[in-house]
Structures are given as structure tokens and as C-alpha cells.
Design a protein around this motif. Structure first.
Motif, mmCIF file in Angstrom:
data_model
loop_
_atom_site.group_PDB
_atom_site.id
_atom_site.type_symbol
_atom_site.label_atom_id
_atom_site.label_comp_id
_atom_site.label_asym_id
_atom_site.label_seq_id
_atom_site.Cartn_x
_atom_site.Cartn_y
_atom_site.Cartn_z
ATOM 1 N N HIS A 131 0.828 -1.212 0.000
ATOM 2 C CA HIS A 131 0.000 0.000 0.000
ATOM 3 C C HIS A 131 0.860 1.258 0.000
ATOM 4 C CE1 HIS A 131 0.268 0.935 4.387
ATOM 5 N NE2 HIS A 131 0.281 -0.365 4.557
ATOM 6 N N VAL B 69 -5.026 -5.889 4.578
ATOM 7 C CA VAL B 69 -5.838 -5.891 3.362
ATOM 8 C C VAL B 69 -6.152 -7.302 2.900
ATOM 9 C CG1 VAL B 69 -5.077 -3.647 2.515
ATOM 10 C CG2 VAL B 69 -3.784 -5.682 1.910
ATOM 11 N N GLU C 118 -5.058 1.838 2.527
ATOM 12 C CA GLU C 118 -4.985 0.689 3.442
ATOM 13 C C GLU C 118 -5.182 1.138 4.881
ATOM 14 O OE1 GLU C 118 -3.535 -2.362 6.130
ATOM 15 O OE2 GLU C 118 -2.692 -0.376 5.919
ATOM 16 N N SER D 2 -9.373 0.676 3.364
ATOM 17 C CA SER D 2 -9.263 0.036 2.033
ATOM 18 C C SER D 2 -10.471 0.174 1.114
ATOM 19 C CB SER D 2 -8.920 -1.457 2.158
ATOM 20 O OG SER D 2 -7.591 -1.605 2.567
#
Ligand code: ZN
Length: 412
Positions: A96, A364, A163, A167
Motif C-alpha cells: 500500500h 488488506v 490501506e 481500504s
């Protein structure tokens, strides 16, 4: 694999100056989410796309999630695709781009967005979380290219937004709007958590719930407290009562670290500006990480019980809300190819035995696991993410690059 490990290690080590330079450039672009007062990841994504283009590493695609809270109007997710000998499946490495705010600047020894090299490490916001993943995956790909070795299966490097604040504009957006990007046969690695020697492969997560506690009392002058209802006192009582939550949810599972559910009071919003006023409204928040077997509704019910007690004891009114509630996804099987291959890589390169385990997540990975996609969360870290003077060990960058290059070459 045909590439010998010695050459691979030499290549990774030789790229260290390049990795530091890329880290420095990335750190200088604070990609903060709008929830954290920032403009999102657009500038960082553009920089990365330019870098990848200049290095001729492969084709970039943009997947922009609309977001009118940021100046450009979207949150970027970018994908670098490199075909393999067999491109029917891919090794997908997801990092991310966003970072968390630096927090109290006085706790930093220097400007958090100006990377500093200190002996064996680099210091700056984002260097470990999650630029280490970005930089290592890019350099692993460079090593493969240098060795003239096309990866056995396709390689996709995915750099996502958002993130750190849930997300929705990042991986969740991709999973919902571009499901074709992910395949059940893919090997998916998220280098966003791990341990100090790279022996921990995260395959399961706890549920997460962020509870907002709004306490309403009565504001008054501090010299006549009997005329008001002090909500800051109620906050203190609430926090002390919340200690009971651990015994209300007592189960323990040794594959998780830590093995029990956790219920932590974290943020408290500002109340009155002056010392001689008794506050009539306070807001505090709890971050709870709950073992997957407990339904999150039962956690909220437990909070309600505590709220009822405080209301009875102190006469305040308490409203509960959730800022985030995410029931844990089904775990990734411990014998999935991505898990097995990381174990092989760690054994071959470090002579260590890596193990599959669960954490307090949520990374995530959960968004993918909920769709039945196998994901391993793995990297080698110091665990200074989100702290002042966040750092990344130079050695970890080199070693994780080795593992990723090995995975790219090895995975079939
Ligand atoms: Zn992270």
C-alpha cells in the motif's frame, strides 16, 4: 531454480543504494488519506508509475476509485504486470502507498518525511509500512530482469491506496469492481506484516471493531460541579469498566499473536478548552481485535452493558456507534502454494523454518480471503510501523528482496 542463490544474493545487495534512494523519494511524498487530513496517494502513484516506466519494468494500469474528498477526485491503485512463461496464473504482490500521519512531531528526531540513514537503518514515516514492500517487490523484479530470467508464472505488483483507513478506495474497491484481477489459482503475497526474522507467515486474522462511545452529561462551571454532569469522569469509569471485556471474551488460541481478544481504549476527542469548565460531552473510541469465533454483535452488546452501568451510576447518557466492524475472513489454508513457497524461500535463503499463524489484523488480505482467495501476509520487520522514528533495517530490505525474487523465479 536455475538461478543460483549466491548470484541472487549478490544482486540484492548491490541494489541497496537504489533501494535507499527509492525509499527517500517515496518518503518525501506524504500519501495521507483524507480521513487523516491528506490529499491521498495520487502524487505517490504518479511518481511510482514514472519510475517503473523509466526502468522499463513492464506495463502499468491505473484503477482509480472516485473520491471527491481529494483534489484529483480519485484514489489511485496501480498494477504492474510482467508476463511469465505461464501467465495463466500469477504471483501477485500487494503493497500500500498510503502512510499514517507522523503523530506528535516532538517525538521524532527529525522531519518524518525527509528520510535519514542511520547506520544499519533508514528512518522516516512509511519506510517500513509499507514502502519496504513496494521497494523490495520492484527490486526483486529488477533482479529477475538482470538475470534474463522470465518469471515462471506471471508477476503482478499491485500498489494500492487507502490501506490505513479501511481500504474502501483501495483493495476493497478492486475486489468489488475489478474481480477479474484476482484468480483462485494465483499466489498472493501481502508484505505488510511479519516478524523480526521472517519466520511468521500470517494466514488468519481476528475480527476488528472500532467502537465510538459518545457520553452526554451537563456542562457547568468547575466551581459548582453539583450543577453539572462531568463526562470526563464518566470516560474514566468507562475505561476502568472496559477491563472486564477480556473476561467476557476469554477464549485463547495459541496460533494467534497475541492469543486472546483485545479491547483497547485509544482515541479521545477534545472536550472543553478551559480548565474551569466541567465538560458536558466527551467522545472516546475503542479498538477491539476479537478472535474469529465471537460474533461482533456480542462485543457491541457487552459495550452496551458497560454503558448501562455507567448511565445508572453517574446519570450520564451514552450512545454507542461503530466506526468500523469487520468480521474475520476464513483463514488461508496452511498448505496453499503461496504459503509453502515462502517457507521454501525462507529455508533456502535464511536456513530458517517459517510457520503459518494468525494475528490481530486486519490487513488488506481479509478483503481477498473473503472471496476465497489464498493470501499470505509476510515480511521481515522491526515493528516500528505507526511509531515516531519509524525505521526499516537495510538488511531487511535486502533479504526480503531476495525472497521475493526467489518466489518470482520459483513459483509455478
Ligand atoms: Zn501497512
Amino acid at each position: 531454480m536455475s538461478t543460483d542463490l549466491k548470484t541472487l544474493k549478490e544482486k540484492a545487495k548491490a541494489y541497496l543504494p537504489g533501494m535507499i534512494e527509492l525509499q527517500k523519494r517515496l518518503t518525501a511524498i506524504p500519501a495521507l488519506a483524507p480521513d487523516n487530513g491528506g490529499e491521498g496517494e495520487e502524487k505517490k502513484a504518479q511518481f511510482l508509475a514514472d519510475f517503473i516506466e523509466k526502468e522499463e519494468l513492464g506495463e502499468i494500469q491505473w484503477f482509480n476509485a472516485p473520491d471527491d474528498r481529494v483534489p484529483c477526485g480519485y484514489r489511485p491503485n496501480i498494477l504492474l504486470t510482467v508476463p511469465g512463461e505461464n501467465s495463466e496464473r500469477s504471483l501477485i504482490i500487494i503493497s500500500h502507498m498510503d502512510v499514517v500521519p507522523p503523530g506528535n512531531l516532538n517525538l521524532w528526531d527529525h522531519d518524518p518525511f525527509d528520510l535519514v540513514i542511520k547506520e544499519d537503518r533508514i528512518v522516516g514515516r512509511g519506510v517500513e509500512d509499507n514502502q519496504q514492500g513496494i521497494v523490495c517487490s520492484i527490486h526483486a523484479l529488477k533482479i529477475l530482469r538482470d538475470l534474463n530470467q522470465p518469471p515462471a508464472i506471471g508477476v503482478k505488483l499491485l500498489f494500492v491506496a487507502d490501506e490505513e483507513t479501511g481500504s474502501k478506495k483501495g483493495l476493497q474497491f478492486l475486489v468489488n469492481n475489478h474481480p477479474e484481477l484476482f484468480n483462485r489459482d494465483d499466489l498472493i503475497l501481502v508484505p505488510d506484516y511479519g516478524n523480526e526474522d521472517g519466520t511468521m507467515i500470517e494466514v488468519a486474522e481476528k475480527s476488528i471493531i472500532w467502537v465510538k462511545v459518545l457520553i452526554k452529561g451537563k456542562q457547568c462551571h468547575a466551581s459548582v460541579p453539583h450543577k453539572g454532569l462531568n463526562t470526563l469522569r464518566a470516560v474514566a469509569h468507562f475505561i476502568v469498566e472496559s477491563e472486564k471485556l477480556s473476561s467476557m471474551f476469554p477464549e485463547s488460541d495459541p496460533t494467534f499473536r497475541p492469543p486472546t481478544s483485545t479491547f483497547e481504549p485509544t482515541k479521545k476527542e477534545a472536550n472543553v478548552e478551559n480548565i474551569n469548565t466541567i465538560p458536558g460531552e466527551d467522545v472516546l473510541y475503542f479498538d477491539c481485535r476479537v478472535l474469529p469465533q465471537y460474533p461482533l454483535e456480542s462485543v457491541l452488546e457487552a459495550f452496551r452493558e458497560i454503558a448501562n452501568k455507567i448511565e445508572n451510576d453517574l446519570g450520564v447518557k451514552i450512545e454507542l456507534g461503530t466506526q468500523m466492524a469487520d468480521q474475520a475472513a476464513p483463514p488461508t489454508p496452511r498448505d496453499s502454494p503461496v504459503v509453502i513457497n515462502i517457507m521454501k524461500a525462507v529455508k533456502a535463503l535464511r536456513n530458517l523454518e517459517a510457520k503459518a499463524c494468525g494475528i490481530g489484523g486486519v490487513t488488506v488480505a481479509a478483503h481477498l480471503r473473503k472471496k476465497g482467495l489464498p493470501v499470505a501476509v509476510w515480511q521481515t520487520i522491526t515493528k516500528t510501523a505507526h511509531q515516531p522514528n519509524e525505521y526499516c533495517l537495510l538488511e531487511n530490505m535486502i533479504k526480503d528482496t531476495e525472497v521475493m525474487a526467489y518466489l518470482m523465479a520459483l513459483s509455478t
